[in-house]
Design a protein around this motif. Structure first.
Motif, mmCIF file in Angstrom:
data_model
loop_
_atom_site.group_PDB
_atom_site.id
_atom_site.type_symbol
_atom_site.label_atom_id
_atom_site.label_comp_id
_atom_site.label_asym_id
_atom_site.label_seq_id
_atom_site.Cartn_x
_atom_site.Cartn_y
_atom_site.Cartn_z
ATOM 1 N N ASN A 40 82.773 3.278 77.296
ATOM 2 C CA ASN A 40 83.901 4.088 76.862
ATOM 3 C C ASN A 40 83.392 5.117 75.863
ATOM 4 O OD1 ASN A 40 86.415 5.094 76.378
ATOM 5 N ND2 ASN A 40 87.186 3.312 75.292
ATOM 6 N N ARG A 41 83.298 6.369 76.301
ATOM 7 C CA ARG A 41 82.794 7.448 75.453
ATOM 8 C C ARG A 41 83.939 8.335 74.995
ATOM 9 N NH1 ARG A 41 77.379 7.882 75.545
ATOM 10 N NH2 ARG A 41 77.357 10.124 75.132
ATOM 11 N N ALA A 42 83.626 9.327 74.171
ATOM 12 C CA ALA A 42 84.664 10.142 73.548
ATOM 13 C C ALA A 42 85.537 10.870 74.570
ATOM 14 C CB ALA A 42 84.012 11.157 72.604
ATOM 15 N N ASP A 43 84.952 11.299 75.690
ATOM 16 C CA ASP A 43 85.702 12.082 76.667
ATOM 17 C C ASP A 43 86.059 11.297 77.926
ATOM 18 O OD1 ASP A 43 83.039 11.903 77.317
ATOM 19 O OD2 ASP A 43 82.905 13.899 78.194
ATOM 20 N N GLY A 44 85.907 9.978 77.897
ATOM 21 C CA GLY A 44 86.317 9.192 79.048
ATOM 22 C C GLY A 44 85.452 7.957 79.247
ATOM 23 N N ILE A 97 74.273 -5.790 84.539
ATOM 24 C CA ILE A 97 75.475 -4.973 84.354
ATOM 25 C C ILE A 97 75.821 -5.034 82.871
ATOM 26 C CG2 ILE A 97 77.906 -4.653 84.965
ATOM 27 C CD1 ILE A 97 77.328 -6.199 87.558
ATOM 28 N N TRP A 98 75.965 -3.860 82.240
ATOM 29 C CA TRP A 98 76.239 -3.789 80.808
ATOM 30 C C TRP A 98 77.575 -3.096 80.566
ATOM 31 C CZ3 TRP A 98 73.431 -6.091 77.008
ATOM 32 C CH2 TRP A 98 72.174 -6.586 77.364
ATOM 33 N N LEU A 115 77.768 -8.015 77.545
ATOM 34 C CA LEU A 115 78.471 -7.150 76.595
ATOM 35 C C LEU A 115 77.438 -6.531 75.667
ATOM 36 C CD1 LEU A 115 81.124 -6.110 75.346
ATOM 37 C CD2 LEU A 115 81.115 -8.160 73.886
ATOM 38 N N TYR A 116 77.465 -5.193 75.549
ATOM 39 C CA TYR A 116 76.512 -4.493 74.691
ATOM 40 C C TYR A 116 77.052 -4.420 73.273
ATOM 41 C CZ TYR A 116 73.459 -0.799 72.893
ATOM 42 O OH TYR A 116 72.571 -0.070 72.144
ATOM 43 N N GLU A 117 76.293 -4.968 72.340
ATOM 44 C CA GLU A 117 76.632 -4.868 70.926
ATOM 45 C C GLU A 117 75.966 -3.610 70.381
ATOM 46 O OE1 GLU A 117 78.766 -6.759 69.631
ATOM 47 O OE2 GLU A 117 78.873 -8.377 71.102
ATOM 48 N N SER A 118 76.780 -2.644 69.972
ATOM 49 C CA SER A 118 76.264 -1.339 69.576
ATOM 50 C C SER A 118 75.278 -1.440 68.415
ATOM 51 C CB SER A 118 77.416 -0.417 69.186
ATOM 52 O OG SER A 118 76.930 0.848 68.811
ATOM 53 N N LEU A 119 74.165 -0.729 68.550
ATOM 54 C CA LEU A 119 73.179 -0.646 67.478
ATOM 55 C C LEU A 119 73.537 0.519 66.557
ATOM 56 C CD1 LEU A 119 69.944 -1.048 69.648
ATOM 57 C CD2 LEU A 119 71.174 -2.843 68.424
ATOM 58 N N THR A 143 71.566 2.777 65.578
ATOM 59 C CA THR A 143 70.827 3.977 65.984
ATOM 60 C C THR A 143 71.242 4.534 67.339
ATOM 61 O OG1 THR A 143 69.118 2.544 66.906
ATOM 62 C CG2 THR A 143 68.796 3.342 64.654
ATOM 63 N N ALA A 144 71.854 3.730 68.177
ATOM 64 C CA ALA A 144 72.161 4.222 69.518
ATOM 65 C C ALA A 144 73.255 3.390 70.172
ATOM 66 C CB ALA A 144 70.909 4.183 70.398
ATOM 67 N N ASN A 145 74.142 4.075 70.902
ATOM 68 C CA ASN A 145 75.098 3.334 71.721
ATOM 69 C C ASN A 145 74.436 2.999 73.056
ATOM 70 O OD1 ASN A 145 75.227 5.640 73.356
ATOM 71 N ND2 ASN A 145 76.997 6.447 72.258
ATOM 72 N N LEU A 146 75.185 2.428 73.968
ATOM 73 C CA LEU A 146 74.618 1.935 75.224
ATOM 74 C C LEU A 146 73.901 3.032 76.007
ATOM 75 C CD1 LEU A 146 74.290 -0.281 77.369
ATOM 76 C CD2 LEU A 146 76.569 0.327 78.228
ATOM 77 N N PHE A 147 74.561 4.177 76.209
ATOM 78 C CA PHE A 147 73.964 5.245 77.013
ATOM 79 C C PHE A 147 72.742 5.850 76.329
ATOM 80 C CE2 PHE A 147 76.868 6.901 80.560
ATOM 81 C CZ PHE A 147 77.220 5.618 80.911
ATOM 82 N N GLU A 148 72.838 6.092 74.998
ATOM 83 C CA GLU A 148 71.683 6.654 74.296
ATOM 84 C C GLU A 148 70.492 5.699 74.346
ATOM 85 O OE1 GLU A 148 74.724 7.491 72.254
ATOM 86 O OE2 GLU A 148 74.587 9.416 73.287
ATOM 87 N N PHE A 149 70.770 4.419 74.206
ATOM 88 C CA PHE A 149 69.698 3.421 74.202
ATOM 89 C C PHE A 149 68.919 3.450 75.515
ATOM 90 C CE2 PHE A 149 68.051 -0.949 74.695
ATOM 91 C CZ PHE A 149 67.331 -1.062 73.508
ATOM 92 N N HIS A 150 69.615 3.779 76.596
ATOM 93 C CA HIS A 150 68.959 3.810 77.914
ATOM 94 C C HIS A 150 68.668 5.239 78.385
ATOM 95 C CE1 HIS A 150 69.151 -0.494 78.848
ATOM 96 N NE2 HIS A 150 70.282 -0.505 78.177
ATOM 97 N N ASN A 151 68.722 6.204 77.445
ATOM 98 C CA ASN A 151 68.301 7.584 77.724
ATOM 99 C C ASN A 151 69.096 8.234 78.862
ATOM 100 O OD1 ASN A 151 66.568 9.762 77.027
ATOM 101 N ND2 ASN A 151 65.371 9.401 78.873
ATOM 102 N N ILE A 152 70.390 7.955 78.922
ATOM 103 C CA ILE A 152 71.211 8.500 80.004
ATOM 104 C C ILE A 152 71.728 9.914 79.713
ATOM 105 C CG2 ILE A 152 73.374 8.169 81.288
ATOM 106 C CD1 ILE A 152 72.822 5.162 81.166
#
Length: 397
Positions: free
Chosen positions: A8-12, A209-210, A236-240, A242-251
């Protein structure tokens, strides 16, 4: 490593599929562009056109287009229960139909007076195809057709029959709800906590699946309802910090790259992708690659790398409709056949139906890819207000 991400990101709500860290598919659900594909809606017949076509009011502004069977007699303003086959795109409304289709773990159940039976082309063993067809013939309900999905391969008949029974129960429930609903009404799905694209993304070969920022229990229930064997692969991804789920995986950088016109090839060549209202045009160039032998070898090497990249980009960018590819010119028929065979192999990995039409007299390769949802560019970009989307600005008055 094949991973599926829901965030769930800022724009959807974003859904991403990666293979060995490389972004393969990306979909976005937001209040402005949530996909309607698969939704079952009680609409109202607006206009009946010559040639068995009609417009249906779904209560969303743009009228949807629908084919009408010759056997069905409809009147203007009557309620109609329809399923969305294609999302609205550009100036066009959605494409809908009255034959409802329900996707299960092993089969797709759809309304059909002919009791049609289809089997996934990916199931190639003739004995297995015969076994599955026999199972379907024993269990197919009257007034329905069945498509056996790839996931049914090797599955015992009892589970396939149970899947059919579940879908038939769902169908009856939907029909009952529609009888007591007022126009306009979304009849199915009822739960909007699950991304709309989820059923199409679930497959047995997913390693992980995350989920981040969404209803984890609802998504896990939806995933295991389709494929119970994935129960231990969803996390379930526990936010770090330094990075949320997508940033952590370079998406995010890979999404940005998928919006650029140019894609570099390993050999040093490149392809350019132009999306127009009528079609998608792709041009292949050698760039700085000059080859080590002759131009024939250079052209074939560049074209083969381009075929792999193009097949990947069609999926990643969700490009569809008519696709024209201008490969490097090749004089020898054997080279052309090698290229078309390589392109066909790459396109087999696309879960959306894609067909090679052929090569024109000018040497252009023509493809068609089934249109279902908006392309990535049309979801994330808008026309420049200065040039109107032409990509050129007048420098003299």
């Amino acid at each position: 490593m094949k991973r599926l991400f829901f965030e769930n990101r800022a724009d959807g709500v974003y859904t991403a599929l990666t293979i060995d860290g490389k972004l393969r598919e990306i979909y976005i659900d937001s209040p402005e562009n949530t996909s309607m594909v698969g939704q079952i809606i009680l609409g109202r017949l607006e206009v009946v056109l010559p040639g068995q076509m009609a417009f249906v009011d779904l209560g969303i502004g743009k009228k949807a287009l629908m084919n009408i069977s010759k056997e069905v007699k409809l009147q203007k303003n009557q309620p109609v229960l329809v399923q969305v086959y294609k999302d609205p795109t550009g100036t066009k409304g959605a494409y809908v139909g009255m034959e409802l289709k329900h996707k299960g773990r092993h089969v797709i159940l759809f309304e059909s007076p002919r009791r049609d039976i289809g089997i996934s082309q990916k199931i190639t063993d003739s004995k297995e195809r015969g076994r599955l067809r026999e199972t379907a013939q024993q269990a197919i309900p009257k007034g329905f057709g069945i498509i056996i999905r790839t996931n049914a391969q090797g599955v015992e008949p009892e589970k396939i029959i149970a899947d059919i029974d579940e879908l038939l129960t769902l169908h009856k429930k939907i029909k009952t709800q529609a009888e007591h609903a007022d126009f306009p009404a979304l009849i199915y799905p009822e739960d909007d906590a699950v991304p709309s694209v989820l059923p199409d993304m679930i497959s047995e070969d997913l390693d992980e699946i995350w989920v981040s920022g969404l209803d984890f229990d609802a998504i896990k229930k939806a995933v295991t309802g389709i494929m119970p064997t994935l129960a231990n692969r969803i996390f379930l991804y526990e936010s770090l910090e330094t990075a949320n789920l997508f940033e952590f995986h370079n998406i995010p950088p890979q999404i940005s790259a998928a919006l650029k016109k140019t894609v570099q090839l390993p050999c040093g060549g490149f392809i350019t992708i132009e999306q127009t209202e009528a079609c998608v045009v792709i041009d292949v160039n050698t760039g700085r690659y000059t080859g080590k032998k002759d131009f024939r070898t250079t052209a074939l090497t560049t074209n083969l790398e381009a075929a792999t990249s193009i097949a990947w980009q069609l999926v990643l960018r969700n490009l569809s409709g008519i696709i024209i590819i201008d490969f490097m010119d090749m004089k020898h028929d054997e080279d052309k056949n090698v290229l078309l065979d390589a392109l066909a192999r790459e396109l087999k990995n696309d879960r959306i139906k894609t067909e090679i039409v052929g090569i024109t007299d000018l040497g252009l390769v023509q493809l068609t890819r089934r249109r279902a949802r908006e392309s990535l560019a049309r979801l994330l970009e808008q026309d420049c207000p200065n040039c109107g989307g032409r990509g050129r600005v007048r420098i003299q008055q």
